[in-house]
Design an enzyme around this catalytic site. Structure first.
Site, PDB file in Angstrom:
ATOM      1  N   HIS A 125      15.083  -8.111  19.694  1.00 21.98           N
ATOM      2  CA  HIS A 125      14.887  -6.715  20.123  1.00 21.98           C
ATOM      3  C   HIS A 125      16.136  -5.861  19.942  1.00 21.98           C
ATOM      4  O   HIS A 125      16.051  -4.635  20.049  1.00 21.98           O
ATOM      5  CB  HIS A 125      14.485  -6.662  21.601  1.00 21.98           C
ATOM      6  CG  HIS A 125      13.143  -7.256  21.892  1.00 21.98           C
ATOM      7  ND1 HIS A 125      12.001  -6.860  21.243  1.00 21.98           N
ATOM      8  CD2 HIS A 125      12.762  -8.243  22.762  1.00 21.98           C
ATOM      9  CE1 HIS A 125      10.967  -7.568  21.696  1.00 21.98           C
ATOM     10  NE2 HIS A 125      11.406  -8.414  22.614  1.00 21.98           N
ATOM     11  N   ASP A 162       7.504 -15.040  17.979  1.00 18.68           N
ATOM     12  CA  ASP A 162       7.603 -14.633  19.391  1.00 18.68           C
ATOM     13  C   ASP A 162       6.419 -13.709  19.715  1.00 18.68           C
ATOM     14  O   ASP A 162       5.929 -13.002  18.841  1.00 18.68           O
ATOM     15  CB  ASP A 162       8.936 -13.890  19.599  1.00 18.68           C
ATOM     16  CG  ASP A 162       9.244 -13.613  21.066  1.00 18.68           C
ATOM     17  OD1 ASP A 162      10.052 -14.369  21.635  1.00 18.68           O
ATOM     18  OD2 ASP A 162       8.691 -12.645  21.617  1.00 18.68           O
ATOM     19  N   HIS A 164       6.405 -11.068  21.342  1.00 18.03           N
ATOM     20  CA  HIS A 164       6.805  -9.659  21.262  1.00 18.03           C
ATOM     21  C   HIS A 164       7.247  -9.327  19.838  1.00 18.03           C
ATOM     22  O   HIS A 164       7.812 -10.178  19.148  1.00 18.03           O
ATOM     23  CB  HIS A 164       7.968  -9.383  22.229  1.00 18.03           C
ATOM     24  CG  HIS A 164       7.656  -9.731  23.645  1.00 18.03           C
ATOM     25  ND1 HIS A 164       8.026 -10.929  24.214  1.00 18.03           N
ATOM     26  CD2 HIS A 164       6.986  -9.030  24.599  1.00 18.03           C
ATOM     27  CE1 HIS A 164       7.596 -10.954  25.485  1.00 18.03           C
ATOM     28  NE2 HIS A 164       6.975  -9.830  25.738  1.00 18.03           N
ATOM     29  N   ASP A 246       6.797 -17.619  23.648  1.00 17.75           N
ATOM     30  CA  ASP A 246       6.104 -16.926  24.732  1.00 17.75           C
ATOM     31  C   ASP A 246       4.680 -16.505  24.379  1.00 17.75           C
ATOM     32  O   ASP A 246       4.005 -15.862  25.191  1.00 17.75           O
ATOM     33  CB  ASP A 246       6.925 -15.724  25.238  1.00 17.75           C
ATOM     34  CG  ASP A 246       7.574 -14.932  24.133  1.00 17.75           C
ATOM     35  OD1 ASP A 246       7.301 -15.215  22.944  1.00 17.75           O
ATOM     36  OD2 ASP A 246       8.358 -14.014  24.444  1.00 17.75           O
TER      37      ASP A 246
HETATM   38 ZN   LIG Z   1       9.241 -12.500  23.506  1.00 18.32          ZN
END
Ligand SMILES: [Zn+2]
Length: 309
Positions: A125, A162, A164, A246
């Site tokens: 991120h 991931d 996200h 995740d």
């Molecule tokens: Zn994540």
């Protein structure tokens, strides 16, 4: 050839605070799983600290200094709503980035077939000048830039499973035809990027958003039908994996239903493309994963696959 693993105790000491999901126990759980007999042949090495110059290939130099200057000598400080740092966080972030660079060095030198960086804080991120989503420096992108600048590799790819979307990696790769970023991620979900229409300036970005409650079938279809073919066409000289776990069905932060075995499967599929394109050069780095048991089992499945199991 063997698999090399880079880690450092500072990556456990980085502590965003009580009740924070990105907790030291995450890395303890991964390391504990990798103590098993079957991982005896892992070549375990200490992650060095990245140089500022290595990080500044993808981040604004002022930002790198601002992050390091913001590390408290005691207590904790919030860099944004969910990105918190403690006294060990500066060294941990430098070691996490340095792990990816050292992993590139080892793999390119032929000392190892591939590499796993067991590090935190995570990286995907982190934007050129923004810390967010538990991330300070973009470890995978720093590794990719290192591979190109130091080893003369032209084309670098990051595949990110991931849950996200890796907004930071996408932003850093957007305008370079020799960089490729592909992601499966839940949509809608934080950080909100990763739509199908986000292609990069050279169609070098491939997003495969998955609806909440998608599981193994949808993940494997996205990989098989979209990401793996595009990666094959791109023909990387080195492949990075942003290995977040995740999307596992047990994870508390999202609503995808991947199984532990999916991570072994995806790893083997990515290694097969790397075998075809770039002599099997793969450098994987830990991103998210917040259910400790699922994280440990999934990371073990991932490393088992990297080791050829
Ligand atoms: Zn994540």
């Amino acid at each position: 050839m063997n698999t090399v693993m880079f880690t450092h105790k500072s990556c456990i000491e980085h502590d965003p605070g009580p009740h924070h999901p990105e907790c030291p126990d995450r890395l303890r759980a991964v390391m504990s799983a990798l103590e098993a007999e079957e991982f005896q042949l892992l070549d375990r090495r200490e992650a060095p600290q990245a140089e500022i110059d290595q990080i500044a290939r993808v981040h604004d130099r002022d930002y790198v200094h601002a992050v390091l200057d913001a590390i408290p000598t005691d207590g904790r400080r919030a860099l944004d709503g969910d990105t918190h740092v403690s006294p060990a966080s500066g060294e941990a972030a430098l070691r996490a980035a340095g792990a990816c660079c050292a992993a590139v060095d080892a793999v390119v030198a032929g000392e190892a077939r591939n590499a796993f960086c067991a590090v935190r804080p995570p990286g995907h991120h982190a934007e050129p000048a923004i810390a967010m989503g538990f991330c300070l420096f973009n470890n995978a992108a720093i590794g990719a830039a290192h591979a190109r600048a130091v080893h003369g590799l032209k084309r670098a790819a990051v595949v990110d499973f991931d849950v996200h979307h890796g907004n930071g990696t996408q932003a850093m790769f957007w305008n370079d035809a020799d960089l490729f970023y592909a992601s499966t991620h839940q949509s809608p979900l934080y950080p909100g990027t990763g739509g199908l229409s986000e292609h990069g300036a050279y169609h070098n970005i491939v997003n495969a958003p998955l609806a909440p409650r998608s599981g193994s079938a949808e993940f494997r279809a996205a990989m098989t039908e979209t990401i793996l073919p595009a990666l094959h066409v791109f023909k990387p000289d080195i492949l990075f994996i942003s290995a977040g776990f995740d999307a596992h069905r047990a994870d508390p932060l999202a609503m995808l239903n991947f199984e532990t075995a999916d991570y072994g499967w995806a790893t083997a599929e990515l290694m097969a493309v790397a075998d075809d394109c770039c002599g099997g050069r793969v450098v994987s780095t830990l991103e998210g994963g917040y259910d400790l048991n699922a994280l440990a089992a999934s990371a073990a499945a991932h490393v088992r696959a990297l080791m050829g199991g």
